[in-house]
Design a protein around this motif. Structure first.
Motif, PDB file in Angstrom:
ATOM      1  N   GLN A 197      74.718  53.312  79.675  1.00  0.00           N
ATOM      2  CA  GLN A 197      75.760  53.957  80.477  1.00  0.00           C
ATOM      3  C   GLN A 197      76.529  52.963  81.347  1.00  0.00           C
ATOM      4  N   GLY A 198      76.206  51.666  81.215  1.00  0.00           N
ATOM      5  CA  GLY A 198      76.926  50.655  81.978  1.00  0.00           C
ATOM      6  C   GLY A 198      76.487  50.519  83.423  1.00  0.00           C
ATOM      7  N   ASP A 199      75.225  50.826  83.720  1.00  0.00           N
ATOM      8  CA  ASP A 199      74.685  50.711  85.077  1.00  0.00           C
ATOM      9  C   ASP A 199      73.508  49.730  85.083  1.00  0.00           C
ATOM     10  N   PRO A 200      73.790  48.439  84.947  1.00  0.00           N
ATOM     11  CA  PRO A 200      72.708  47.462  84.812  1.00  0.00           C
ATOM     12  C   PRO A 200      71.820  47.310  86.043  1.00  0.00           C
ATOM     13  N   LYS A 201      72.297  47.681  87.216  1.00  0.00           N
ATOM     14  CA  LYS A 201      71.487  47.535  88.434  1.00  0.00           C
ATOM     15  C   LYS A 201      70.188  48.327  88.329  1.00  0.00           C
ATOM     16  N   VAL A 202      70.251  49.527  87.774  1.00  0.00           N
ATOM     17  CA  VAL A 202      69.055  50.358  87.593  1.00  0.00           C
ATOM     18  C   VAL A 202      68.058  49.647  86.667  1.00  0.00           C
ATOM     19  N   TYR A 245      67.168  44.797  73.994  1.00  0.00           N
ATOM     20  CA  TYR A 245      66.052  44.241  73.226  1.00  0.00           C
ATOM     21  C   TYR A 245      64.895  43.878  74.158  1.00  0.00           C
ATOM     22  N   MET A 246      65.204  43.273  75.296  1.00  0.00           N
ATOM     23  CA  MET A 246      64.157  42.865  76.219  1.00  0.00           C
ATOM     24  C   MET A 246      63.473  44.074  76.859  1.00  0.00           C
ATOM     25  N   VAL A 247      64.211  45.141  77.127  1.00  0.00           N
ATOM     26  CA  VAL A 247      63.578  46.360  77.639  1.00  0.00           C
ATOM     27  C   VAL A 247      62.629  46.914  76.571  1.00  0.00           C
ATOM     28  N   ASP A 248      63.036  46.838  75.321  1.00  0.00           N
ATOM     29  CA  ASP A 248      62.162  47.245  74.226  1.00  0.00           C
ATOM     30  C   ASP A 248      60.900  46.376  74.200  1.00  0.00           C
ATOM     31  N   ARG A 249      61.074  45.109  74.519  1.00  0.00           N
ATOM     32  CA  ARG A 249      59.924  44.190  74.580  1.00  0.00           C
ATOM     33  C   ARG A 249      59.000  44.566  75.742  1.00  0.00           C
ATOM     34  N   ILE A 250      59.576  45.003  76.860  1.00  0.00           N
ATOM     35  CA  ILE A 250      58.761  45.501  77.976  1.00  0.00           C
ATOM     36  C   ILE A 250      57.933  46.689  77.484  1.00  0.00           C
ATOM     37  N   PRO A 266      62.549  54.269  79.868  1.00  0.00           N
ATOM     38  CA  PRO A 266      63.645  55.189  79.513  1.00  0.00           C
ATOM     39  C   PRO A 266      64.843  55.112  80.466  1.00  0.00           C
ATOM     40  N   LYS A 267      64.569  54.985  81.769  1.00  0.00           N
ATOM     41  CA  LYS A 267      65.680  54.894  82.733  1.00  0.00           C
ATOM     42  C   LYS A 267      66.479  53.608  82.525  1.00  0.00           C
ATOM     43  N   SER A 268      65.786  52.516  82.213  1.00  0.00           N
ATOM     44  CA  SER A 268      66.477  51.236  81.994  1.00  0.00           C
ATOM     45  C   SER A 268      67.357  51.295  80.761  1.00  0.00           C
ATOM     46  N   ILE A 269      66.842  51.874  79.693  1.00  0.00           N
ATOM     47  CA  ILE A 269      67.629  51.998  78.460  1.00  0.00           C
ATOM     48  C   ILE A 269      68.866  52.860  78.713  1.00  0.00           C
ATOM     49  N   ALA A 270      68.663  54.000  79.349  1.00  0.00           N
ATOM     50  CA  ALA A 270      69.797  54.896  79.632  1.00  0.00           C
ATOM     51  C   ALA A 270      70.823  54.200  80.526  1.00  0.00           C
ATOM     52  N   ALA A 271      70.350  53.486  81.537  1.00  0.00           N
ATOM     53  CA  ALA A 271      71.261  52.804  82.461  1.00  0.00           C
ATOM     54  C   ALA A 271      72.075  51.735  81.748  1.00  0.00           C
ATOM     55  N   LEU A 272      71.448  50.968  80.887  1.00  0.00           N
ATOM     56  CA  LEU A 272      72.177  49.925  80.152  1.00  0.00           C
ATOM     57  C   LEU A 272      73.218  50.549  79.220  1.00  0.00           C
TER      58      LEU A 272
END
Length: 176
Positions: A124-129, A68-73, A116-122
């Protein structure tokens, strides 16, 4: 027959009360999760405001808060980018035109790369990205603001972006 109807009614009422209590418990648990999550961010009140303002968070978990917060970004980026492009259409001194062009590039990068990279990473279980992306967005907003001599014509948008991004990074960090 009368006893059977009374028993059926009693069971029905128990189910209704049970469902109602479960719904109340879920809302209470969710409110607690939002509070616990926001306490670990740099701006508790703003985090609460963001998370409670969207109905999608009413039964969400931490990953969904981060999404949700990435969507807010994304929304904040679009607002800032649109304002920058409008300002670029007007006549400005050279230093402002250069600074606005730099900001446009930064906000475009957030929109087409970071989000897009942040959404995909979240997902896929890769929160560091996603954490790195949110931190990059915050830094881009600060760099944009500092590119002007004095207060920029998009200070409000830069501040909004910085705030949303650092809260997002803090929420995502909780997933690590």
């Amino acid at each position: 027959m009368m006893k059977m109807n009374a028993l059926a009614l009693a069971i029905f009422l128990c189910i209704i009360v049970s469902c109602h209590c479960t719904n109340i418990n879920q809302k209470t648990n969710n409110a607690t999760l939002i509070q616990q999550t926001c306490k670990q961010t740099p701006n508790y009140a703003l985090c609460i405001k963001y998370l409670k303002s969207d109905p999608r968070t009413s039964d969400a978990d931490l990953v969904n808060y981060a999404l949700y917060m990435v969507d807010r970004i994304k929304t904040t980026t679009i607002t800032a980018y649109n304002k920058v492009t409008q300002l670029l259409k007007g006549g400005h001194e050279l230093y402002q035109t250069e600074a606005l062009s730099s900001c446009a590039g930064r906000y475009r990068s957030i929109l087409v790369d970071v989000v897009p990279k942040s959404i995909a990473a979240l997902k896929q279980g890769d929160p560091k990205v996603a954490e790195d992306g949110a931190n990059d967005a915050a830094n881009d907003a600060t760099t944009c603001e500092n590119g002007f001599k004095g207060k920029s014509p998009i200070s409000d948008e830069n501040i909004d972006m910085h705030d949303v991004a650092v809260i997002t990074a803090a929420i995502v960090k909780q997933l690590l």
